[in-house]
Design an enzyme around this catalytic site. Structure first.
Site, PDB file in Angstrom:
ATOM      1  N   LYS A  13     -46.459  -9.096  25.449  1.00  0.00           N
ATOM      2  CA  LYS A  13     -47.550  -8.822  24.607  1.00  0.00           C
ATOM      3  C   LYS A  13     -47.865 -10.063  23.847  1.00  0.00           C
ATOM      4  CE  LYS A  13     -46.180  -5.344  22.046  1.00  0.00           C
ATOM      5  NZ  LYS A  13     -44.914  -4.816  22.556  1.00  0.00           N
ATOM      6  N   ARG A  88     -48.852   1.696  16.109  1.00  0.00           N
ATOM      7  CA  ARG A  88     -47.640   2.128  16.642  1.00  0.00           C
ATOM      8  C   ARG A  88     -47.450   3.493  16.706  1.00  0.00           C
ATOM      9  NH1 ARG A  88     -44.892  -3.253  16.670  1.00  0.00           N
ATOM     10  NH2 ARG A  88     -42.736  -2.949  17.766  1.00  0.00           N
ATOM     11  N   ARG A 127     -34.415 -12.969  26.083  1.00  0.00           N
ATOM     12  CA  ARG A 127     -35.152 -13.548  24.908  1.00  0.00           C
ATOM     13  C   ARG A 127     -34.158 -13.475  23.821  1.00  0.00           C
ATOM     14  NH1 ARG A 127     -40.207 -10.011  22.556  1.00  0.00           N
ATOM     15  NH2 ARG A 127     -38.496  -8.601  21.737  1.00  0.00           N
ATOM     16  N   ARG A 133     -33.280 -13.233  17.912  1.00  0.00           N
ATOM     17  CA  ARG A 133     -33.884 -12.211  16.834  1.00  0.00           C
ATOM     18  C   ARG A 133     -32.876 -11.135  16.590  1.00  0.00           C
ATOM     19  NH1 ARG A 133     -39.806  -9.864  18.752  1.00  0.00           N
ATOM     20  NH2 ARG A 133     -38.664  -7.952  17.846  1.00  0.00           N
ATOM     21  N   ARG A 144     -35.590   0.841  19.840  1.00  0.00           N
ATOM     22  CA  ARG A 144     -36.980   0.222  19.829  1.00  0.00           C
ATOM     23  C   ARG A 144     -37.707   0.902  20.978  1.00  0.00           C
ATOM     24  NH1 ARG A 144     -35.745  -5.572  19.640  1.00  0.00           N
ATOM     25  NH2 ARG A 144     -37.974  -5.950  19.924  1.00  0.00           N
TER      26      ARG A 144
HETATM   27  P1  AMP Z   1     -42.357  -6.580  17.168  1.00  0.00           P
HETATM   28  O1  AMP Z   1     -42.201  -7.818  16.933  1.00  0.00           O
HETATM   29  O2  AMP Z   1     -43.822  -5.905  17.281  1.00  0.00           O
HETATM   30  O3  AMP Z   1     -41.250  -5.699  18.385  1.00  0.00           O
HETATM   31  O4  AMP Z   1     -41.833  -5.977  15.676  1.00  0.00           O
HETATM   32  C1  AMP Z   1     -40.520  -5.976  15.208  1.00  0.00           C
HETATM   33  C2  AMP Z   1     -40.253  -4.917  14.272  1.00  0.00           C
HETATM   34  O5  AMP Z   1     -41.169  -5.065  13.239  1.00  0.00           O
HETATM   35  C3  AMP Z   1     -40.381  -3.473  14.670  1.00  0.00           C
HETATM   36  O6  AMP Z   1     -39.151  -3.000  15.524  1.00  0.00           O
HETATM   37  C4  AMP Z   1     -40.703  -2.497  13.463  1.00  0.00           C
HETATM   38  O7  AMP Z   1     -39.550  -2.429  12.857  1.00  0.00           O
HETATM   39  C5  AMP Z   1     -41.412  -3.687  12.732  1.00  0.00           C
HETATM   40  N1  AMP Z   1     -42.819  -3.386  13.182  1.00  0.00           N
HETATM   41  C6  AMP Z   1     -43.830  -4.125  13.648  1.00  0.00           C
HETATM   42  N2  AMP Z   1     -45.015  -3.897  13.820  1.00  0.00           N
HETATM   43  C7  AMP Z   1     -44.840  -2.471  13.272  1.00  0.00           C
HETATM   44  C8  AMP Z   1     -46.090  -1.427  13.067  1.00  0.00           C
HETATM   45  N3  AMP Z   1     -46.948  -1.465  13.447  1.00  0.00           N
HETATM   46  N4  AMP Z   1     -45.310  -0.389  12.248  1.00  0.00           N
HETATM   47  C9  AMP Z   1     -44.293  -0.237  11.913  1.00  0.00           C
HETATM   48  N5  AMP Z   1     -43.137  -1.259  12.172  1.00  0.00           N
HETATM   49  C10 AMP Z   1     -43.641  -2.491  12.648  1.00  0.00           C
END
Ligand code: AMP
Length: 190
Positions: A13, A88, A127, A133, A144
């Site tokens: 993404k 989400r 990654r 990360r 996740r």
């Molecule tokens: P990502 O980089 O999009 O995978 O986000 C990393 C982490 O940030 C996720 O596993 C959540 O803990 C938090 N996070 C990111 N976007 C959201 C969202 N829209 N709602 C809730 N938690 C989020």
């Protein structure tokens, strides 16, 4: 152009969002990136979000919705944006509907990137080695993906019913996937 990009972790993404932003001259808004920047900067929001992120859980909606609302109200996003990693869950869809209604800026399309679970697990392991990360460890990755299946994937139906969904095969070269997305988006506006 105002877009959402959706799909499971590891599907690409972020990479595709960056390329679409360059193509359409729009702004990339990635909630995960904003949370990570806040954690790094030691802000109040970062402190509140950290525990959830490290466990692979969603940060509570009230924090996340507020963050997106603030960001969408800023001047630099007036010419368009792509939201990456938001919404989400169903509550966030409702919150976004409300925000966009108030701003008078409806969505143009929702891009859904798709790939098999085995490919996703492999990409995330890679990654983890490159980016380091804190939430790219095997336990958290599984958590996740489970949250995605349960809370986020059903939202694709919501947007499909609204006639906004563009399903894209997320397996292939980065360039060919971008070309595919752009062709499909441009066909919608003709
Ligand atoms: P990502 O980089 O999009 O995978 O986000 C990393 C982490 O940030 C996720 O596993 C959540 O803990 C938090 N996070 C990111 N976007 C959201 C969202 N829209 N709602 C809730 N938690 C989020």
């Amino acid at each position: 152009m105002r877009l959402l990009i959706m799909g499971p972790q590891g599907v690409g993404k972020g990479t595709q969002a960056e390329r679409l932003c360059a193509h359409y001259s729009i702004t990339h808004i990635a909630t995960g990136d904003i949370f990570r920047a806040n954690i790094k900067g030691g802000t109040q929001l970062g402190k509140q979000a950290q525990a959830y992120i490290n466990k692979g859980q969603l940060v509570p909606d009230e924090l996340t919705n507020k963050l997106v609302e603030d960001r969408l109200g800023q001047k630099d996003v007036e010419d368009g944006w792509i939201l990456d990693g938001y919404p989400r869950n169903a509550g966030q869809v409702a919150a976004l509907d409300e925000m966009l209604g108030r701003l008078g800026t409806p969505l143009d399309a929702v891009v859904a990137l798709e790939a098999d679970r085995d490919i996703l697990l492999e990409r995330m392991a890679k990654r983890a080695q490159i980016e380091g990360r804190s939430d790219d460890n095997p336990e958290t990755i599984k958590a996740r993906l489970a949250v995605y299946e349960k809370e986020t994937k059903p939202l694709l139906d919501t947007y499909e019913k609204r006639g906004l969904l563009v399903r894209i095969n997320g397996v292939g070269s980065i360039e060919s996937i971008t070309d595919d997305i752009i062709a499909r988006l441009d066909a919608r506006t003709k």
